[in-house]
Design an enzyme around this catalytic site. Structure first.
Site, short mmCIF file in Angstrom:
data_model
loop_
_atom_site.label_atom_id
_atom_site.label_comp_id
_atom_site.label_asym_id
_atom_site.label_seq_id
_atom_site.Cartn_x
_atom_site.Cartn_y
_atom_site.Cartn_z
N GLY A 48 0.78 -1.24 0.00
CA GLY A 48 0.00 0.00 0.00
C GLY A 48 0.81 1.29 0.00
O GLY A 48 0.40 2.28 -0.58
N GLU A 103 3.81 5.81 5.36
CA GLU A 103 2.62 4.95 5.32
C GLU A 103 1.53 5.53 4.43
O GLU A 103 1.42 6.75 4.29
CB GLU A 103 2.06 4.78 6.74
N ASP A 104 0.74 4.65 3.86
CA ASP A 104 -0.39 5.07 3.06
C ASP A 104 -1.52 5.61 3.95
O ASP A 104 -2.02 6.70 3.74
CB ASP A 104 -0.90 3.93 2.16
N ASP A 107 -5.42 3.46 9.90
CA ASP A 107 -6.83 3.09 10.06
C ASP A 107 -7.03 2.75 11.54
O ASP A 107 -7.21 3.65 12.35
CB ASP A 107 -7.09 1.91 9.11
N LYS A 135 -7.71 7.91 9.18
CA LYS A 135 -9.15 7.80 9.44
C LYS A 135 -9.33 7.86 10.95
O LYS A 135 -9.36 6.82 11.61
CB LYS A 135 -9.66 6.43 8.97
N PHE A 156 -14.22 3.24 2.99
CA PHE A 156 -13.16 2.44 2.41
C PHE A 156 -12.70 3.10 1.12
O PHE A 156 -13.49 3.34 0.21
CB PHE A 156 -13.62 1.01 2.15
N ARG A 169 -4.85 0.04 -7.07
CA ARG A 169 -3.67 0.68 -6.49
C ARG A 169 -3.11 1.73 -7.46
O ARG A 169 -2.46 2.69 -7.05
CB ARG A 169 -2.57 -0.35 -6.23
P1 IMP Z 1 -4.47 -0.44 10.28
O1 IMP Z 1 -5.90 -0.81 10.55
O2 IMP Z 1 -4.18 0.98 10.72
O3 IMP Z 1 -3.52 -1.43 10.88
O4 IMP Z 1 -4.28 -0.45 8.70
C1 IMP Z 1 -3.63 -1.48 8.06
C2 IMP Z 1 -3.59 -1.34 6.57
O5 IMP Z 1 -4.87 -1.58 6.04
C3 IMP Z 1 -3.20 -0.01 5.97
O6 IMP Z 1 -1.82 0.23 5.95
C4 IMP Z 1 -3.75 -0.18 4.56
O7 IMP Z 1 -2.83 -0.88 3.74
C5 IMP Z 1 -5.01 -0.99 4.80
N1 IMP Z 1 -6.20 -0.12 4.80
C6 IMP Z 1 -6.75 0.55 5.83
N2 IMP Z 1 -7.82 1.28 5.44
C7 IMP Z 1 -7.93 1.07 4.10
C8 IMP Z 1 -8.82 1.57 3.08
O8 IMP Z 1 -9.76 2.38 3.30
N3 IMP Z 1 -8.61 1.12 1.81
C9 IMP Z 1 -7.60 0.25 1.49
N4 IMP Z 1 -6.74 -0.23 2.41
C10 IMP Z 1 -6.90 0.17 3.69
MG MG Z 2 -0.30 -0.15 4.50
#
Ligand code: IMP
Ligand code: MG
Length: 187
Positions: A48, A103-104, A107, A135, A156, A169
């Protein structure tokens, strides 16, 4: 299988290509100042963060080292599995290094919280984060993001590295897909 053009699957755009470029340029200028004497190692989590780390590092005015890691926290759906495993590790020794994670999106924060701890455990001198998207509504774990891009609502999103079921992507902006794209999956 014949597929539609990527733009035809988009419901609405949240962050434009131009907004992303301007924000990254801004943050890269700050980071270049902050890390001028630190010989930073920029780490990106595959897949990502690839688009983000490329755009970000190219906007920096200082030379940096880059390394990649592959972690899994999401399956092919849109919900976090809550468990993090290392699929592919770094090839760099992080001991004594000043690390900047690109980081992208933050979440739940689980992936980043885990990664920051892991890098500190390995002996990094410092660990900071640049996240293109956040988010806030979804946050479950406290993570200190020093360089923040955009806050987005609890939807999402795809594009600029972010995928839905490994696709989209390559979209050059951040967008929400049409509901029909997901429905097609369940059929
Ligand atoms: P975390 O929940 O913060 O651990 O997020 C983990 C990973 O989930 C992120 O680095 C993204 O690669 C993916 N992710 C989280 N939210 C989204 C979204 O809205 N679209 C696509 N990928 C997501
Ligand atoms: Mg990621």
């Amino acid at each position: 299988m014949r597929i539609a053009d990527i733009q035809d699957d988009i419901d609405h755009e949240l962050v434009s290509k131009e907004q992303i470029e301007a924000k990254i340029k801004d943050i890269a200028a700050r980071v270049s100042d902050d890390y001028r004497d630190k010989d930073p190692l920029v780490i990106a989590v595959l897949k990502g963060a690839v688009n983000t780390v490329v755009a970000f590092t190219q906007a920096l005015s200082i030379p940096v080292q880059m390394d990649f890691m592959s972690l899994s926290s999401y399956g092919s759906g849109t919900e976090s599995s809550g468990t993090i495993t290392v699929r592919q590790d770094l090839s760099t020794d992080v001991r004594g290094r000043h690390i900047l994670i690109a980081e992208d999106i933050v979440d739940s924060g689980r992936t980043l919280a885990w990664l920051v701890e892991e890098l500190k455990r390995r002996g990094a001198a410092s660990v900071e984060i640049f996240a293109l998207l956040e988010k806030p509504a979804r946050r479950e774990v406290e993570v200190d993001v020093k360089y923040k891009g955009f806050e987005i609502p609890d939807e999402f999103v795809v594009g600029f590295g972010l995928d839905y079921d490994e696709r989209y992507r390559n979209l050059d902006s951040i967008a929400v897909l049409k509901p029909s794209v997901y429905q097609g999956d369940e059929a």
